[in-house]
Design a protein around this motif. Structure first.
Motif, PDB file in Angstrom:
ATOM      1  N   ILE A 433      30.612  31.477  42.028  1.00  0.00           N
ATOM      2  CA  ILE A 433      30.761  32.719  42.788  1.00  0.00           C
ATOM      3  C   ILE A 433      29.429  33.174  43.375  1.00  0.00           C
ATOM      4  CG2 ILE A 433      31.325  35.185  42.566  1.00  0.00           C
ATOM      5  CD1 ILE A 433      33.720  33.291  42.836  1.00  0.00           C
ATOM      6  N   LYS A 434      28.328  32.815  42.745  1.00  0.00           N
ATOM      7  CA  LYS A 434      27.015  33.166  43.310  1.00  0.00           C
ATOM      8  C   LYS A 434      26.811  32.529  44.681  1.00  0.00           C
ATOM      9  CE  LYS A 434      24.656  33.733  38.857  1.00  0.00           C
ATOM     10  NZ  LYS A 434      23.613  33.183  37.948  1.00  0.00           N
ATOM     11  N   ASP A 435      27.497  31.410  44.915  1.00  0.00           N
ATOM     12  CA  ASP A 435      27.346  30.701  46.192  1.00  0.00           C
ATOM     13  C   ASP A 435      28.314  31.201  47.264  1.00  0.00           C
ATOM     14  OD1 ASP A 435      25.419  29.126  44.976  1.00  0.00           O
ATOM     15  OD2 ASP A 435      26.895  27.641  44.309  1.00  0.00           O
ATOM     16  N   VAL A 436      29.181  32.148  46.883  1.00  0.00           N
ATOM     17  CA  VAL A 436      30.146  32.704  47.833  1.00  0.00           C
ATOM     18  C   VAL A 436      29.502  33.862  48.580  1.00  0.00           C
ATOM     19  CG1 VAL A 436      32.324  34.006  47.974  1.00  0.00           C
ATOM     20  CG2 VAL A 436      32.162  32.001  46.504  1.00  0.00           C
ATOM     21  N   ASP A 437      29.784  34.005  49.861  1.00  0.00           N
ATOM     22  CA  ASP A 437      29.258  35.101  50.676  1.00  0.00           C
ATOM     23  C   ASP A 437      29.603  36.435  50.012  1.00  0.00           C
ATOM     24  OD1 ASP A 437      29.111  37.234  52.638  1.00  0.00           O
ATOM     25  OD2 ASP A 437      28.947  35.672  54.182  1.00  0.00           O
ATOM     26  N   GLN A 438      28.606  37.210  49.631  1.00  0.00           N
ATOM     27  CA  GLN A 438      28.812  38.440  48.876  1.00  0.00           C
ATOM     28  C   GLN A 438      29.252  39.608  49.757  1.00  0.00           C
ATOM     29  OE1 GLN A 438      28.557  38.372  45.278  1.00  0.00           O
ATOM     30  NE2 GLN A 438      28.632  36.230  45.938  1.00  0.00           N
ATOM     31  N   ASN A 439      29.346  39.371  51.051  1.00  0.00           N
ATOM     32  CA  ASN A 439      29.854  40.406  51.957  1.00  0.00           C
ATOM     33  C   ASN A 439      31.331  40.223  52.261  1.00  0.00           C
ATOM     34  OD1 ASN A 439      27.352  41.818  52.389  1.00  0.00           O
ATOM     35  ND2 ASN A 439      26.686  40.070  53.622  1.00  0.00           N
TER      36      ASN A 439
END
Length: 484
Positions: A433-439
């Motif tokens: 999940i850290k690699d998923v776009d946080q926006n």
């Protein structure tokens, strides 16, 4: 014998002016079947009471019992034609006397959990559509030949009834609404693995496929004690259904599977404000395939913190809220949920990832739902801890799915095996999940292990995809027209 009986009933209903579709055939068969089931249930209860030396009072008053008006018998067991109503006499009795009597059970029943309440609710929602009393007599005679006395008889009947539901879905406009492919349901249940003592809930119950299969799964998981059997019967399975026809089908389906008084409520789940859900209202397991493509009005959207017209997104909010801490879910949803860029979809993905551990996403091929060209995924999540990693599995088959080539359990065997350890393969991979776009929290299915195929698609594949897109467009247009 049972299968031929159902076919003969359909042939009779096809001739009747009041029954114009497969939906009508299932609905009208259901209420007659239900009354025959009640008669057999009454006989079983009376026999059990006699063996225990107790007195037994029938559920139905004598004049309204199946053996009085529907199938009075001579001493040799043959139908007493002199006392068996038919023609206008039969229709008048059913419509003017029987129906109001059965509707009254809803008011007199001790509680909604009783079979008496289900009788009242079912006959408050349905009406007799069979216009010819002679056709109704033929249907009754055929249904009277069926028995619900043994487990084997109920099992065969449930199998045939499921077939009728499937055919109703295949008939066109209700493919995904009434019938979720049973191999997909059993696979979801294997992964979620409900245990005896846990409560199982479906807020978009439809034909109750998830609850029926979960009942079979849990009943067959071990040798049950009497107490465990009672828990499965009365305090395990719960559902809600908005539409009258789906409600009666769901009730009947569960009864045929062996649940005597199903805890299914006829209500619009989305009309409930999720802020009112308390701990006592929550469940351990959610299994569901909420309607996709539906649109909800503004007053319904006000019941949810993330407001959207998309029915499935509102259901997902409801499911997250109604799960207990540590509760588990398997929910079918359109694959566009993973990547839609509207504010509501982004907010809902963020909520799901922050409040639940979305551990598995099963990506299904087009054609999984016969009659609906929509691509779907299954979300598997546990409530109570944030998501750190998501394991994806993309189901790639060497054939196109359709009515003559439906999904089967072997298709999903690799998924079930690999999911146990979240193993990587040509069809599976893990996303941090850290690699998923946080926006945007975009969770699009992009298989990094899939080899690029240079070969052009076959004309057949292109035509089938065009057909699926046309069907999806038609569904969207239908939803828009319904709102106008």
């Amino acid at each position: 014998m049972f299968e031929q009986t159902f076919k003969n009933v359909d042939d009779i209903l096809h001739k009747d002016a009041g029954c114009g579709s497969e939906l009508d055939y299932v609905e009208q068969t259901s209420w007659v079947l239900f009354l025959k089931y009640l008669d057999d249930l009454d006989q079983d209860r009376a026999t059990a009471a006699e063996l225990e030396g107790k007195t037994y009072t029938s559920i139905i008053s004598p004049e309204y019992q199946w053996s009085t008006w529907a199938a009075p018998k001579l001493p040799n067991g043959e139908l007493d034609h002199h006392n068996a109503k038919t023609g206008d006499d039969l229709n008048d009795f059913v419509n003017i006397k029987l129906w109001p009597y059965l509707k009254s059970f809803k008011l007199s029943a001790a509680s909604p959990a009783t079979i008496e309440y289900k009788i009242g609710e079912i006959f408050s929602e349905l009406k007799n559509r069979i216009q010819s009393g002679y056709n109704l007599r033929e249907v009754i005679n055929l249904i009277d030949s069926l028995r619900f006395r043994t487990y084997a008889e109920k099992h065969e009947m449930s199998h045939l009834y499921e077939g009728k539901i499937k055919n109703m879905g295949n008939a066109g406009r209700n493919g995904g609404e009434y019938y979720t492919p049973r191999p997909l349901i059993t696979t979801i249940i294997k992964v979620v693995n409900p245990q005896i003592g846990e409560t199982v809930y479906d807020g978009a119950v439809g034909s109750a496929g998830f609850l029926c299969e979960a009942f079979d799964y849990m009943r067959n998981s071990k040798s049950l004690t009497t107490a465990e059997s009672e828990i499965l019967q009365k305090r395990t399975f719960y559902g809600k259904e908005k539409k009258s026809l789906a409600y009666i089908i769901g009730i009947m389906n569960m009864i045929l599977h062996g649940v005597e008084a199903p805890n299914i409520i006829h209500t619009n789940t989305l009309a409930e404000n999720i802020a009112d859900i308390q701990e006592k209202d929550r469940y351990d397991v959610v299994l569901a395939n909420p309607p996709f493509g539906g649109k909800e009005r503004a007053e319904v959207q006000e019941n949810f913190p993330i407001r959207t017209g998309e029915t499935a997104s509102l259901f997902l909010q409801h499911f997250i809220k109604i799960l207990r801490a540590g509760g588990r879910a398997g929910v079918v949803i359109k694959n566009t949920f993973l990547s839609n860029t509207d504010n509501a979809s982004i907010a809902l993905r963020k909520q799901l990832l922050e409040n639940c551990n979305l551990h598995t996403v099963l990506d299904l091929p087009g054609g999984t739902f016969t009659g609906a060209g929509v691509k779907t995924v299954v979300l598997f999540f546990e409530k109570g801890s944030a998501t750190k990693k998501v394991w994806f599995y993309s189901l790639n088959l060497d054939r196109n799915l359709g009515k003559t080539n439906p999904l089967n359990e072997n298709d999903l065997a690799e998924f079930v095996e690999l999911q146990k350890t979240f193993a990587d393969s040509e069809n599976s991979w893990t996303v941090n999940i850290k690699d998923v776009d946080q926006n945007t929290f975009d969770l699009s299915v992009k298989n990094p292990n899939k080899k690029e195929e240079v070969a052009l698609r076959s004309p057949q594949n292109i035509l089938e995809e065009m057909k699926a897109l046309d069907e999806e467009t038609a569904e969207i247009l239908k939803s828009i027209l319904e709102l106008i």
